[in-house]
Design a protein around this motif. Sequence first.
Motif, PDB file in Angstrom:
ATOM      1  N   ASN A 135       9.577  30.043  15.807  1.00 61.04           N
ATOM      2  CA  ASN A 135      10.953  30.381  16.175  1.00 61.04           C
ATOM      3  C   ASN A 135      11.888  29.174  16.217  1.00 61.04           C
ATOM      4  O   ASN A 135      12.579  28.931  17.216  1.00 61.04           O
ATOM      5  CB  ASN A 135      10.985  31.093  17.537  1.00 61.04           C
ATOM      6  N   GLN A 137      15.260  27.126  15.869  1.00 61.46           N
ATOM      7  CA  GLN A 137      16.664  27.540  15.881  1.00 61.46           C
ATOM      8  C   GLN A 137      17.373  27.153  14.593  1.00 61.46           C
ATOM      9  O   GLN A 137      18.310  27.836  14.168  1.00 61.46           O
ATOM     10  CB  GLN A 137      17.383  26.926  17.088  1.00 61.46           C
ATOM     11  N   ARG A 249      16.940  37.183  19.161  1.00 57.12           N
ATOM     12  CA  ARG A 249      16.261  36.075  19.847  1.00 57.12           C
ATOM     13  C   ARG A 249      17.206  35.423  20.843  1.00 57.12           C
ATOM     14  O   ARG A 249      18.414  35.318  20.616  1.00 57.12           O
ATOM     15  CB  ARG A 249      15.794  35.023  18.830  1.00 57.12           C
ATOM     16  N   THR A 758       2.508  35.697  20.400  1.00 55.67           N
ATOM     17  CA  THR A 758       3.111  36.849  19.737  1.00 55.67           C
ATOM     18  C   THR A 758       2.197  38.060  19.898  1.00 55.67           C
ATOM     19  O   THR A 758       0.962  37.915  19.944  1.00 55.67           O
ATOM     20  CB  THR A 758       3.347  36.560  18.238  1.00 55.67           C
ATOM     21  N   ASN A 768       7.753  38.019  20.133  1.00 54.42           N
ATOM     22  CA  ASN A 768       7.380  36.612  20.252  1.00 54.42           C
ATOM     23  C   ASN A 768       7.930  36.060  21.556  1.00 54.42           C
ATOM     24  O   ASN A 768       9.050  36.393  21.951  1.00 54.42           O
ATOM     25  CB  ASN A 768       7.955  35.786  19.100  1.00 54.42           C
ATOM     26  N   ALA A 796      11.795  36.627  21.353  1.00 57.07           N
ATOM     27  CA  ALA A 796      12.310  37.211  20.116  1.00 57.07           C
ATOM     28  C   ALA A 796      11.623  38.536  19.864  1.00 57.07           C
ATOM     29  O   ALA A 796      10.421  38.696  20.144  1.00 57.07           O
ATOM     30  CB  ALA A 796      12.089  36.268  18.934  1.00 57.07           C
ATOM     31  N   ARG A 798      11.074  41.282  16.714  1.00 55.11           N
ATOM     32  CA  ARG A 798      11.203  41.538  15.286  1.00 55.11           C
ATOM     33  C   ARG A 798      10.792  42.963  14.985  1.00 55.11           C
ATOM     34  O   ARG A 798       9.816  43.473  15.535  1.00 55.11           O
ATOM     35  CB  ARG A 798      10.336  40.566  14.473  1.00 55.11           C
TER      36      ARG A 798
END
Length: 801
Positions: A135, A137, A249, A758, A768, A796, A798
């Motif tokens: 992850n 940025q 996120r 995760t 995550n 996060a 997904r």
Amino acid sequence: MKLRTLFALSSALLASYSSVSQDVTVVDGNDNVPLEFVYVSVDNSNFLTTDEKGEVNVTRLGSSSDTLIFQLSGYKTLRFWKGGLSRSTENVIALQNSNISINEIVVSAIKWEHKAENLPLQVEVIDRQSIAFQNPQTSADLLGQSNQVFIQKSQLGGGSPMIRGFATSRVLLVVDGVRMNNAIFRGGNIQNVLSIDPLSIQRSEILFGPSSVMYGSDALGGVMNFTTLTPQFAPSAGETRVNANAMLRTATANNERTAHIDFNIATNKFSSYTSISSSFFDDLEIGAFGDDFYARPTFQVRGDSSDFTANNPNPNIQVNTGYEQFNAMQKFKYRANDNVVWEFDYHYSRLSDVPRYDRLTQTRNGNLRFGEWYYGPQEWQMARLGYTFTEPVKAFDKLKFVGAWQRFNESRHDRNFNSDILESRFEEVDAFSFNFDFQKFFSQKTHLYYGLESVINNTYSQAYSENIMTGSIGLIQPRYPSGSMWQSHSAYTTLIADLGKRFTLTTGIRYSRVLVDMNFEQSLIALPFNVSNTNTGALTGSFGIAKEYGQNSRVYMNLGSGFRAPNIDDIGKFFELDDGSTVVPNAQLTPEYLYSAEIGIQQRVRESYEVELVGFYSFLDDAIDRRPTTLNGQDSIVYNGELLQVQSVQNVGSAYIYGASASFGADISRNWDMKASATYTYGEAEDGEPWRHVAPFFANVSVGYRYGRFRAQAYVNYNGEVTPARMAPSERGKSIYLTNNEGESYVPSWYTFNLKGTFRINEYVEVNAGVENIFDVRYRPYSSGITAPGRNFIVAVRAEL
């Protein structure tokens, strides 16, 4: 007669077998999730890749007696006899996770897919699964989390990679086969890598060492090659597929809010891929435990007619670091027939105003020096046309053409504390590039790669000052002479030959011609010349041998040369430095050349353990660096109303850099794995002074666990100390560093503990989470003007839609 009948029957059966479509689905052996972008080949020269459903049609790949090879970074290579595939039911191939990378497939080394074990160089691959798990940025964070590249930051919206003692304009950024370095990439730290959206990256390859044979100027320390996600075709005629992915996120250290969506629409002939990302970052909070020097006790505020210093209610918040970012990408792909594929891409990236934090914390006479200092919106656009032709002809077996246009917009704005005059400088670069790359197989053992490249950069620059109280406008010296042009035209060839007994030779040459034209007649500062016209050539080469021992080890060595031609920033820049000096143009610059040697060994033990050791030595001749000079006979001039010492970028002699890296990977059991890496670099200029972009010793150790749909990793990052004796002259005395009792600048060592995990809830949703810098350590990496994040919680979600 019987023999003829049997032969006819066998031929008929084989034809029948070959005519049946053979589809394969590749999944993760741990959680049965389909794997995208798995390389499938027979001879490691012709490759197919799986689509978003993990599917690939292998009907035309080799014959029924061949062995199919399935390869994906982060997984064990699997070999499967094609004759064993079913012709009527679904074929499912399960790949097992692995930290062993000796059989990696890489693209960046020769611009075509190739086995890494046959190549005499160090390559690091960052795959899409790793990116999603870590992850990052930004793409700068992505490179840093590889634990092979050191990242410098002057502000939150920044990130300048350092590789083997080189950075900025001495390392090369490549996106989808197009060089991103332009004519105003500077010797100081840059942040252009942020324009690449990490959420749209399929894989990134880091190529270490000089790579000028394949990539030309600038590729001294290495190449960072980013391949963005590509449209996928539907596997059969008449079928239309639509799939989409979304992500949300957040992170606590800078209150990140990121949203992303991408979707693919595909038929058997045409496909479209769209990616959109948007991020918001607030001011960054640093760790609570460490030296108070890194805190932000005060900050500047503009009142009605003057600036004043305000006390920071939370000194751990680095006021004036937040920014925003938006990325969009659209790709189209058309398959005209089995041998012709067309691609058209458009990339757009925009950063908001980005405060230059290191400048905003500078002081003068006991007060903050600047009332404002920020980069204006950084915009990057790229339109790319690609053409691939794979029907063999006499001159080549495969051809790739890539033509691209890029536009870079950036600006700088600064105002002294309690001054009403805001100075603004704007730059725009239009970059055009054309690449033809050819592949020719003389035999199964001898491959030739050759190509042509042309790059043209047009640069425009303007500047003005504005009285923020009255609105009056005045002219000031632009950063560069507007209308300048930088060109590079080159041809290369590389030969890869199997010498027998598992020795592979890789050797190549490249000739480049670089032209730079600049006109200084409009300069507000008088110069002893009005024009600068550079026309220079460079011949570079490489020679390497790789030796494989069975399936478990390889040893390689290579000798190579690289070069960097002076660009518009080197030759024609006007710029005020932090140390009471100013940089002026120098029309006498010539290219710098690098000569490098590298040796490496990869050893795998019992299919579960792997060690890689690499050592290198580089000698830089006619090195380009800043040094004091005179202008019209004077060693100081008045610039921006101040008397400043004159400096220019010059050829200053030579430098040497050497170092070593080590990595270890272990598949301890089906559920547990371990990785470790360490990098050491040392460099000095001809005068014995430390080389500026040599990163401190850095290392990483991680332990991972997998069970079903759950995965976790605990890891430690470590950076060694940079002592006063190892601080480069340009770094000494900078306000970003701690000082010892003698007033000498240094960087203390630091380490952080981190945890990430995760969990895939079902086939469509994954969560995550992680915490970085668990113990909330306060530290600042070498050469960085901003302190690193404190304890940072990341979450996060997904979803595949």
